[in-house]
Design an enzyme around this catalytic site. Structure first.
Site, PDB file in Angstrom:
ATOM      1  N   THR A 160       0.694  -1.214   0.178  1.00 19.42           N
ATOM      2  CA  THR A 160      -0.058  -0.065  -0.020  1.00 19.42           C
ATOM      3  C   THR A 160       0.748   1.306  -0.058  1.00 19.42           C
ATOM      4  O   THR A 160       0.575   2.202  -0.521  1.00 19.42           O
ATOM      5  CB  THR A 160      -1.077   0.015   1.350  1.00 19.42           C
ATOM      6  N   THR A 170       4.227  -8.951  14.792  1.00 16.50           N
ATOM      7  CA  THR A 170       3.161  -9.608  14.417  1.00 16.50           C
ATOM      8  C   THR A 170       2.019  -8.348  13.782  1.00 16.50           C
ATOM      9  O   THR A 170       1.863  -7.193  14.625  1.00 16.50           O
ATOM     10  CB  THR A 170       2.436 -10.367  15.608  1.00 16.50           C
ATOM     11  N   ASP A 203       1.026  -6.813   5.222  1.00 21.57           N
ATOM     12  CA  ASP A 203       0.398  -8.097   5.414  1.00 21.57           C
ATOM     13  C   ASP A 203       1.436  -9.081   5.812  1.00 21.57           C
ATOM     14  O   ASP A 203       1.104  -9.844   6.717  1.00 21.57           O
ATOM     15  CB  ASP A 203      -0.596  -8.784   4.263  1.00 21.57           C
ATOM     16  N   THR A 213       2.711 -21.858  20.499  1.00 25.56           N
ATOM     17  CA  THR A 213       1.282 -21.278  21.110  1.00 25.56           C
ATOM     18  C   THR A 213       0.536 -20.497  20.284  1.00 25.56           C
ATOM     19  O   THR A 213       0.975 -19.507  19.376  1.00 25.56           O
ATOM     20  CB  THR A 213       1.308 -20.796  22.292  1.00 25.56           C
ATOM     21  N   GLN A 214      -0.967 -20.570  20.118  1.00 27.66           N
ATOM     22  CA  GLN A 214      -1.672 -19.771  19.333  1.00 27.66           C
ATOM     23  C   GLN A 214      -2.163 -18.296  20.171  1.00 27.66           C
ATOM     24  O   GLN A 214      -2.282 -17.263  19.563  1.00 27.66           O
ATOM     25  CB  GLN A 214      -3.123 -20.492  19.332  1.00 27.66           C
ATOM     26  N   CYS A 215      -1.420 -18.349  21.503  1.00 29.09           N
ATOM     27  CA  CYS A 215      -1.658 -16.944  22.345  1.00 29.09           C
ATOM     28  C   CYS A 215      -0.602 -15.995  21.700  1.00 29.09           C
ATOM     29  O   CYS A 215       0.362 -16.692  21.156  1.00 29.09           O
ATOM     30  CB  CYS A 215      -0.904 -17.421  23.886  1.00 29.09           C
ATOM     31  N   SER A 256       2.113  -7.923  -0.746  1.00 26.18           N
ATOM     32  CA  SER A 256       2.861  -8.707   0.003  1.00 26.18           C
ATOM     33  C   SER A 256       2.177  -9.922   0.292  1.00 26.18           C
ATOM     34  O   SER A 256       2.728 -10.905   0.703  1.00 26.18           O
ATOM     35  CB  SER A 256       3.350  -8.195   1.344  1.00 26.18           C
TER      36      SER A 256
HETATM   37  N1  ASP Z   1      -2.230  -6.071   0.769  1.00 25.92           N
HETATM   38  C1  ASP Z   1      -1.218  -5.064   1.272  1.00 25.92           C
HETATM   39  C2  ASP Z   1       0.075  -5.542   1.229  1.00 25.92           C
HETATM   40  O1  ASP Z   1       0.713  -6.334   2.285  1.00 25.92           O
HETATM   41  C3  ASP Z   1      -1.449  -4.322   2.479  1.00 25.92           C
HETATM   42  C4  ASP Z   1      -0.416  -3.325   2.859  1.00 25.92           C
HETATM   43  O2  ASP Z   1       0.299  -2.763   2.216  1.00 25.92           O
HETATM   44  O3  ASP Z   1      -0.555  -2.581   3.764  1.00 25.92           O
HETATM   45  O4  ASP Z   1       0.913  -5.584   0.323  1.00 25.92           O
END
Ligand code: ASP
Length: 351
Positions: free
Chosen positions: A18, A166, A94, A276-278, A62
């Protein structure tokens, strides 16, 4: 561009996402030519660092990220390593945490900053968060007094260790978090660095390893998961590694069909890592009975590693040290690049 000889130099690498979008006359979003970064952000000309820019041959959302692109990004940095003081990677949000984690494993003995950033709104939009993110990330990548010998993510107002990060929000400007390690810096009126949290500056020579083995899978558990689903994943032809996303401190169903499926996978030589999922906290094998069987059959506890770091570390170790499964198993639960909470042990140097 290079007005002062003593200016620090940053190489900006645009990969897509983006952040690199601007609106054309019709209002449609299209990728922006990053060599024109000074047109978009004229204030950058008044900074005390020099920016050169380049981009991947193919600019991607991404979501299309693959290990091949990680190798392309790493190769650009490796080729230009001696000519720049720091590197800024503009990346879609992403999968940014996966790329940051992958790069952290690829660059051993990194002594220069590699900062990734992106934005939630395109650079060409009035309320874009991209301007702030780029400007702060550039300042960090070019800082003369503070050197961060790490792969990091800068977003909103914080700098995170890349392999601890994350993406947590598809909407908010503060889209990233690092739950198991504090942020390395905070940007307010000035950027405050927490230098005691940085990785130590290495003494050895830079080594860049560029192999990844994609033959891995992630098995996310949920209440009611069926034997057919578990079997479909663990019996994937040619599977080499499996990351299980378990409950709480590393717990999973104790039913025999589940443990048997894992045991068969382990017997076929598949390496199995328990994560872990946490969002916060760590796997502690044998804390509950619900992880004792996994421990007994040889599932490895992933401690407080993120899923992004677990996936990329597994691919990295399988890719670069394919002949030594015993060592891979051992290194998976050791701290190689600050990705888990544990002192770095020198004897693991070769990794
Ligand atoms: N879908 C986009 C990407 O990860 C979202 C972003 O850039 O924030 O390339």
């Amino acid at each position: 561009m290079n007005i002062y000889n003593n200016r620090n130099k940053v190489l900006l690498i645009y990969t897509g996402g983006t952040i690199g979008m601007v609106q054309d006359e019709s209002g449609a979003l299209q990728p922006f030519a990053m060599e024109r970064i000074y047109d978009a952000l004229p204030l950058l000309q008044r900074t005390n660092y020099t920016i050169d820019s380049c981009q991947l041959d193919k600019i991607i959302d991404s979501s299309n990220m693959t290990p091949e692109f990680w190798v392309d990004i790493a190769s650009i940095i490796e080729k230009n390593y001696d000519d720049y003081d720091g590197f800024l990677v503009l990346h879609g949000t992403d999968t940014m945490a996966y790329t940051a984690s992958a790069l952290s494993f690829m660059f051993k003995n990194l002594s220069k900053p590699i900062v990734l950033t992106g934005s939630q709104l395109p650079l060409g939009m009035l309320r874009s968060d991209g301007r702030e993110n780029i400007i702060c990330a550039l300042e960090i990548a070019s800082a003369q007094q503070v050197l961060i010998p790490e792969v990091t993510i800068f977003f909103e107002n914080k700098l995170y260790r890349g392999n601890r990060s994350t993406k947590v929000s598809a909407e908010n400007f503060n889209a990233f978090e690092s739950y198991n390690y504090p942020s390395l810096a905070k940007a307010g009126i000035k950027i405050s660095y927490r230098t005691h949290l940085f990785q130590p500056k290495p003494t050895g020579k830079l080594v860049v390893r560029k192999k990844f083995d994609r033959r891995i899978a992630v098995l996310k558990l949920f209440p009611g998961i069926t034997p057919a689903v578990v079997r479909a994943i663990v019996e994937t032809p040619d599977l080499q590694g499996l990351v299980i996303e378990t409950f709480g401190s590393g717990n999973a169903p104790t039913e025999s069909w589940f443990i048997e499926a894992l045991e068969e996978a382990l017997n076929r030589g598949i390496i199995v890592l328990n994560v872990t999922q946490c969002k916060a906290g760590a796997v502690q094998m044998r804390q509950y009975q619900a992880s004792c069987d996994m421990d007994r059959i040889g599932v490895i506890g992933g401690s407080d590693i993120t899923i992004e770091a677990a996936v990329t570390k597994m691919m990295y170790l399988l890719g670069n040290f394919p002949d030594d499964k015993k060592k891979i198993r051992d290194r998976l639960c050791k701290n190689l690049r600050g990705e888990i909470t544990q002192e770095i042990v020198e004897e693991y140097d070769e990794f």
